[in-house]
Design a protein around this motif. Structure first.
Motif, PDB file in Angstrom:
ATOM      1  N   GLY A  34      -1.914  -1.307 -19.779  1.00  0.00           N
ATOM      2  CA  GLY A  34      -2.936  -0.263 -19.841  1.00  0.00           C
ATOM      3  C   GLY A  34      -3.253   0.300 -18.469  1.00  0.00           C
ATOM      4  N   TRP A  35      -4.539   0.356 -18.167  1.00  0.00           N
ATOM      5  CA  TRP A  35      -5.009   0.966 -16.921  1.00  0.00           C
ATOM      6  C   TRP A  35      -4.904   0.024 -15.733  1.00  0.00           C
ATOM      7  N   ARG A  36      -4.633  -1.256 -15.941  1.00  0.00           N
ATOM      8  CA  ARG A  36      -4.612  -2.223 -14.835  1.00  0.00           C
ATOM      9  C   ARG A  36      -3.449  -1.997 -13.869  1.00  0.00           C
ATOM     10  N   LEU A  37      -2.268  -1.661 -14.384  1.00  0.00           N
ATOM     11  CA  LEU A  37      -1.111  -1.440 -13.526  1.00  0.00           C
ATOM     12  C   LEU A  37      -1.282  -0.218 -12.627  1.00  0.00           C
ATOM     13  N   PRO A  38      -1.682   0.962 -13.148  1.00  0.00           N
ATOM     14  CA  PRO A  38      -1.867   2.100 -12.243  1.00  0.00           C
ATOM     15  C   PRO A  38      -2.966   1.873 -11.204  1.00  0.00           C
ATOM     16  N   ILE A  39      -4.027   1.185 -11.587  1.00  0.00           N
ATOM     17  CA  ILE A  39      -5.114   0.914 -10.635  1.00  0.00           C
ATOM     18  C   ILE A  39      -4.626  -0.024  -9.538  1.00  0.00           C
ATOM     19  N   LYS A  40      -3.884  -1.063  -9.895  1.00  0.00           N
ATOM     20  CA  LYS A  40      -3.382  -2.011  -8.893  1.00  0.00           C
ATOM     21  C   LYS A  40      -2.353  -1.347  -7.984  1.00  0.00           C
ATOM     22  N   ALA A  41      -1.501  -0.481  -8.541  1.00  0.00           N
ATOM     23  CA  ALA A  41      -0.526   0.248  -7.724  1.00  0.00           C
ATOM     24  C   ALA A  41      -1.237   1.222  -6.794  1.00  0.00           C
ATOM     25  N   LEU A  42      -2.273   1.898  -7.276  1.00  0.00           N
ATOM     26  CA  LEU A  42      -3.044   2.815  -6.435  1.00  0.00           C
ATOM     27  C   LEU A  42      -3.756   2.055  -5.310  1.00  0.00           C
ATOM     28  N   GLN A  43      -4.282   0.890  -5.617  1.00  0.00           N
ATOM     29  CA  GLN A  43      -4.926   0.067  -4.591  1.00  0.00           C
ATOM     30  C   GLN A  43      -3.929  -0.318  -3.500  1.00  0.00           C
ATOM     31  N   THR A  44      -2.728  -0.690  -3.892  1.00  0.00           N
ATOM     32  CA  THR A  44      -1.702  -1.062  -2.922  1.00  0.00           C
ATOM     33  C   THR A  44      -1.313   0.127  -2.048  1.00  0.00           C
ATOM     34  N   ILE A  45      -1.131   1.288  -2.656  1.00  0.00           N
ATOM     35  CA  ILE A  45      -0.749   2.488  -1.903  1.00  0.00           C
ATOM     36  C   ILE A  45      -1.856   2.915  -0.945  1.00  0.00           C
ATOM     37  N   LEU A  46      -3.108   2.884  -1.407  1.00  0.00           N
ATOM     38  CA  LEU A  46      -4.223   3.293  -0.546  1.00  0.00           C
ATOM     39  C   LEU A  46      -4.444   2.323   0.618  1.00  0.00           C
ATOM     40  N   SER A  47      -4.255   1.048   0.374  1.00  0.00           N
ATOM     41  CA  SER A  47      -4.415   0.096   1.477  1.00  0.00           C
ATOM     42  C   SER A  47      -3.275   0.237   2.483  1.00  0.00           C
ATOM     43  N   LEU A  48      -2.070   0.546   2.024  1.00  0.00           N
ATOM     44  CA  LEU A  48      -0.975   0.827   2.950  1.00  0.00           C
ATOM     45  C   LEU A  48      -1.262   2.097   3.747  1.00  0.00           C
ATOM     46  N   LEU A  49      -1.803   3.109   3.092  1.00  0.00           N
ATOM     47  CA  LEU A  49      -2.174   4.351   3.773  1.00  0.00           C
ATOM     48  C   LEU A  49      -3.245   4.082   4.835  1.00  0.00           C
ATOM     49  N   ALA A  50      -4.188   3.201   4.557  1.00  0.00           N
ATOM     50  CA  ALA A  50      -5.216   2.840   5.533  1.00  0.00           C
ATOM     51  C   ALA A  50      -4.599   2.159   6.749  1.00  0.00           C
ATOM     52  N   VAL A  51      -3.616   1.289   6.536  1.00  0.00           N
ATOM     53  CA  VAL A  51      -2.934   0.626   7.651  1.00  0.00           C
ATOM     54  C   VAL A  51      -2.203   1.657   8.499  1.00  0.00           C
ATOM     55  N   ILE A  52      -1.522   2.592   7.845  1.00  0.00           N
ATOM     56  CA  ILE A  52      -0.789   3.623   8.582  1.00  0.00           C
ATOM     57  C   ILE A  52      -1.741   4.514   9.370  1.00  0.00           C
ATOM     58  N   CYS A  53      -2.851   4.925   8.747  1.00  0.00           N
ATOM     59  CA  CYS A  53      -3.831   5.776   9.443  1.00  0.00           C
ATOM     60  C   CYS A  53      -4.442   5.052  10.640  1.00  0.00           C
ATOM     61  N   GLU A  54      -4.663   3.776  10.518  1.00  0.00           N
ATOM     62  CA  GLU A  54      -5.225   3.012  11.629  1.00  0.00           C
ATOM     63  C   GLU A  54      -4.231   2.939  12.778  1.00  0.00           C
ATOM     64  N   GLU A  55      -2.963   2.845  12.476  1.00  0.00           N
ATOM     65  CA  GLU A  55      -1.940   2.748  13.520  1.00  0.00           C
ATOM     66  C   GLU A  55      -1.744   4.071  14.256  1.00  0.00           C
ATOM     67  N   ILE A  56      -2.176   5.169  13.664  1.00  0.00           N
ATOM     68  CA  ILE A  56      -2.049   6.474  14.303  1.00  0.00           C
ATOM     69  C   ILE A  56      -3.006   6.610  15.487  1.00  0.00           C
ATOM     70  N   VAL A  57      -4.151   5.938  15.420  1.00  0.00           N
ATOM     71  CA  VAL A  57      -5.162   6.036  16.481  1.00  0.00           C
ATOM     72  C   VAL A  57      -4.578   5.462  17.771  1.00  0.00           C
ATOM     73  N   GLU A  58      -4.567   6.302  18.824  1.00  0.00           N
ATOM     74  CA  GLU A  58      -4.002   5.861  20.101  1.00  0.00           C
ATOM     75  C   GLU A  58      -5.072   5.413  21.090  1.00  0.00           C
ATOM     76  N   ASN A  59      -6.171   6.131  21.148  1.00  0.00           N
ATOM     77  CA  ASN A  59      -7.229   5.809  22.108  1.00  0.00           C
ATOM     78  C   ASN A  59      -8.547   5.601  21.376  1.00  0.00           C
ATOM     79  N   CYS A  60      -9.281   4.592  21.814  1.00  0.00           N
ATOM     80  CA  CYS A  60     -10.619   4.387  21.274  1.00  0.00           C
ATOM     81  C   CYS A  60     -11.497   3.822  22.386  1.00  0.00           C
TER      82      CYS A  60
END
Length: 100
Positions: free
Chosen positions: A31-57
């Motif tokens: 049912g809805w559990r597989l798309p939600i879990k796949a979306l969670q995985t994709i969004l958390s990977l996107l968060a890791v990638i976005c964090e790695e883009i930051v060069e200076n803080c």
């Protein structure tokens, strides 16, 4: 009389199914559990990638904490997908998976 002649086997031995640990099955995420879990995985990977883009803080403590949380979320959600979508779920057993 010999015991072998009186007691014959009445059932056939059960054929064992071939052990395939990396076969993908969607039996446990329906049912809805597989798309939600796949979306969670994709969004958390996107968060890791976005964090790695930051060069200076200026104050990087929050950024490092965000990196830790997003990377942990990605790895754990990927592990959950692997457990529920492969034969690992049957190998471990439902009670052990629920306990973990």
């Amino acid at each position: 009389m010999e015991n072998g002649a009186v007691y014959n086997e009445t059932t056939e031995p059960q054929a064992k199914q071939p052990h395939r640990p990396f076969v993908c099955t969607l039996r446990h995420l329906r049912g809805w559990r597989l798309p939600i879990k796949a979306l969670q995985t994709i969004l958390s990977l996107l968060a890791v990638i976005c964090e790695e883009i930051v060069e200076n803080c200026i104050k990087c403590g929050g950024l490092y904490f965000f990196e830790f949380i997003s990377c942990s979320a990605f790895l754990l959600s990927l592990l959950i997908l692997c457990v529920y979508c492969t034969a690992v779920y049957e190998t471990l057993g439902e009670d052990k998976v629920q306990r973990v």
